[in-house]
Design an enzyme around this catalytic site. Structure first.
Site, PDB file in Angstrom:
ATOM      1  N   HIS A   8     -50.089 -67.150  77.292  1.00 30.76           N
ATOM      2  CA  HIS A   8     -49.928 -67.868  78.562  1.00 30.76           C
ATOM      3  C   HIS A   8     -51.261 -68.407  79.100  1.00 30.76           C
ATOM      4  O   HIS A   8     -51.321 -69.481  79.664  1.00 30.76           O
ATOM      5  CB  HIS A   8     -49.270 -66.948  79.594  1.00 30.76           C
ATOM      6  CG  HIS A   8     -50.026 -65.675  79.824  1.00 30.76           C
ATOM      7  ND1 HIS A   8     -49.961 -64.611  78.935  1.00 30.76           N
ATOM      8  CD2 HIS A   8     -50.883 -65.297  80.802  1.00 30.76           C
ATOM      9  CE1 HIS A   8     -50.733 -63.630  79.383  1.00 30.76           C
ATOM     10  NE2 HIS A   8     -51.310 -64.019  80.497  1.00 30.76           N
ATOM     11  N   CYS A  64     -56.350 -68.295  74.024  1.00 28.37           N
ATOM     12  CA  CYS A  64     -55.958 -67.301  75.025  1.00 28.37           C
ATOM     13  C   CYS A  64     -56.869 -67.514  76.221  1.00 28.37           C
ATOM     14  O   CYS A  64     -57.441 -68.609  76.359  1.00 28.37           O
ATOM     15  CB  CYS A  64     -56.015 -65.877  74.467  1.00 28.37           C
ATOM     16  SG  CYS A  64     -57.651 -65.261  74.024  1.00 28.37           S
ATOM     17  N   GLY A  65     -57.020 -66.535  77.085  1.00 30.23           N
ATOM     18  CA  GLY A  65     -57.838 -66.744  78.279  1.00 30.23           C
ATOM     19  C   GLY A  65     -59.307 -66.939  77.936  1.00 30.23           C
ATOM     20  O   GLY A  65     -59.968 -67.848  78.429  1.00 30.23           O
ATOM     21  N   THR A  66     -59.825 -66.073  77.081  1.00 27.82           N
ATOM     22  CA  THR A  66     -61.248 -66.114  76.735  1.00 27.82           C
ATOM     23  C   THR A  66     -61.507 -66.591  75.312  1.00 27.82           C
ATOM     24  O   THR A  66     -62.657 -66.863  74.956  1.00 27.82           O
ATOM     25  CB  THR A  66     -61.848 -64.700  76.838  1.00 27.82           C
ATOM     26  OG1 THR A  66     -61.124 -63.855  75.920  1.00 27.82           O
ATOM     27  CG2 THR A  66     -61.734 -64.142  78.252  1.00 27.82           C
ATOM     28  N   GLY A  67     -60.492 -66.576  74.485  1.00 31.44           N
ATOM     29  CA  GLY A  67     -60.670 -66.817  73.047  1.00 31.44           C
ATOM     30  C   GLY A  67     -60.967 -65.528  72.300  1.00 31.44           C
ATOM     31  O   GLY A  67     -60.978 -65.504  71.072  1.00 31.44           O
ATOM     32  N   GLY A  69     -59.372 -62.279  72.664  1.00 29.24           N
ATOM     33  CA  GLY A  69     -58.232 -61.441  72.278  1.00 29.24           C
ATOM     34  C   GLY A  69     -57.570 -61.944  71.008  1.00 29.24           C
ATOM     35  O   GLY A  69     -57.315 -61.170  70.072  1.00 29.24           O
ATOM     36  N   ARG A 132     -76.759 -68.112  50.202  1.00 29.47           N
ATOM     37  CA  ARG A 132     -76.920 -67.005  51.162  1.00 29.47           C
ATOM     38  C   ARG A 132     -75.666 -66.794  52.006  1.00 29.47           C
ATOM     39  O   ARG A 132     -75.301 -65.678  52.363  1.00 29.47           O
ATOM     40  CB  ARG A 132     -78.161 -67.197  52.029  1.00 29.47           C
ATOM     41  CG  ARG A 132     -78.100 -68.352  53.011  1.00 29.47           C
ATOM     42  CD  ARG A 132     -79.452 -68.496  53.725  1.00 29.47           C
ATOM     43  NE  ARG A 132     -79.397 -69.315  54.913  1.00 29.47           N
ATOM     44  CZ  ARG A 132     -79.367 -70.654  54.923  1.00 29.47           C
ATOM     45  NH1 ARG A 132     -79.371 -71.322  53.794  1.00 29.47           N
ATOM     46  NH2 ARG A 132     -79.333 -71.324  56.055  1.00 29.47           N
TER      47      ARG A 132
HETATM   48  C1  RB5 Z   1     -54.363 -62.558  79.323  1.00 32.85           C
HETATM   49  O1  RB5 Z   1     -54.372 -62.278  80.687  1.00 32.85           O
HETATM   50  C2  RB5 Z   1     -55.756 -62.409  78.752  1.00 32.85           C
HETATM   51  O2  RB5 Z   1     -56.141 -61.081  78.769  1.00 32.85           O
HETATM   52  C3  RB5 Z   1     -55.787 -62.976  77.359  1.00 32.85           C
HETATM   53  O3  RB5 Z   1     -55.367 -64.295  77.369  1.00 32.85           O
HETATM   54  C4  RB5 Z   1     -57.128 -63.052  76.675  1.00 32.85           C
HETATM   55  O4  RB5 Z   1     -58.074 -63.692  77.465  1.00 32.85           O
HETATM   56  C5  RB5 Z   1     -57.672 -61.913  76.063  1.00 32.85           C
HETATM   57  O5  RB5 Z   1     -58.763 -62.017  75.473  1.00 32.85           O
END
Ligand code: RB5
Length: 148
Positions: A8, A64-67, A69, A132
């Protein structure tokens, strides 16, 4: 084939990048979600893309939110070299040095214009094949195969 998916928190950026890929005439397969679901879980989508890439070859882009997860989850699948990137330099090195087969982007940390530059750079760049880098990736593969 290029496989893409998000949770999401990456959904909006995934939709934006889909439009960009269409503009560039890149073919891709969207492994979901088809609609925004605030309760979905990033491992489900990361595993779907990672298994496709591991089994059938090609590349993947995960959001995802941060890349982070999706990257963590995708790298649990044998043969996957998933990386996250937040600029074009990282995108280029992710291919030239790491031969990455999945790119992970964060919808909460990247604006769409930077994400497009990262995607284009990553897709257009190939592995350097330098000894390398082969050697270092070989060590990771050996570890993954339980030989060392
Ligand atoms: C979802 O809320 C968030 O935790 C997920 O998208 C992600 O950013 C995890 O790394």
């Amino acid at each position: 084939m290029l496989y893409i998916a998000s949770d999401h928190a990456g959904y909006q950026l995934k939709e934006e990048i889909k439009r960009y890929l269409q503009l560039l005439n890149y073919s891709f397969e969207d492994l979901g979600p088809k609609e925004f679901d605030p309760n979905d879980d990033y491992p489900d989508f990361a595993f779907a893309v990672a298994k496709k890439v591991a089994d059938e070859g090609g590349e993947g882009i995960l959001f995802c939110g941060t890349g982070q997860g999706v990257c963590l989850a995708a790298n649990k699948i044998r043969g996957i070299r998933a990386v996250s990137a937040y600029d074009e330099f990282m995108a280029r090195q992710a291919k030239e040095h790491l031969d990455s087969n999945i790119l992970c982007l964060g919808g909460r940390v990247l604006d769409a214009e930077m994400a497009k530059k990262i995607v284009k750079t990553w897709l257009d760049t190939g592995f350097s094949g330098e000894e390398r880098h082969e050697r270092r990736l070989g060590k990771i593969e050996e570890m993954e195969n339980g030989q060392k």
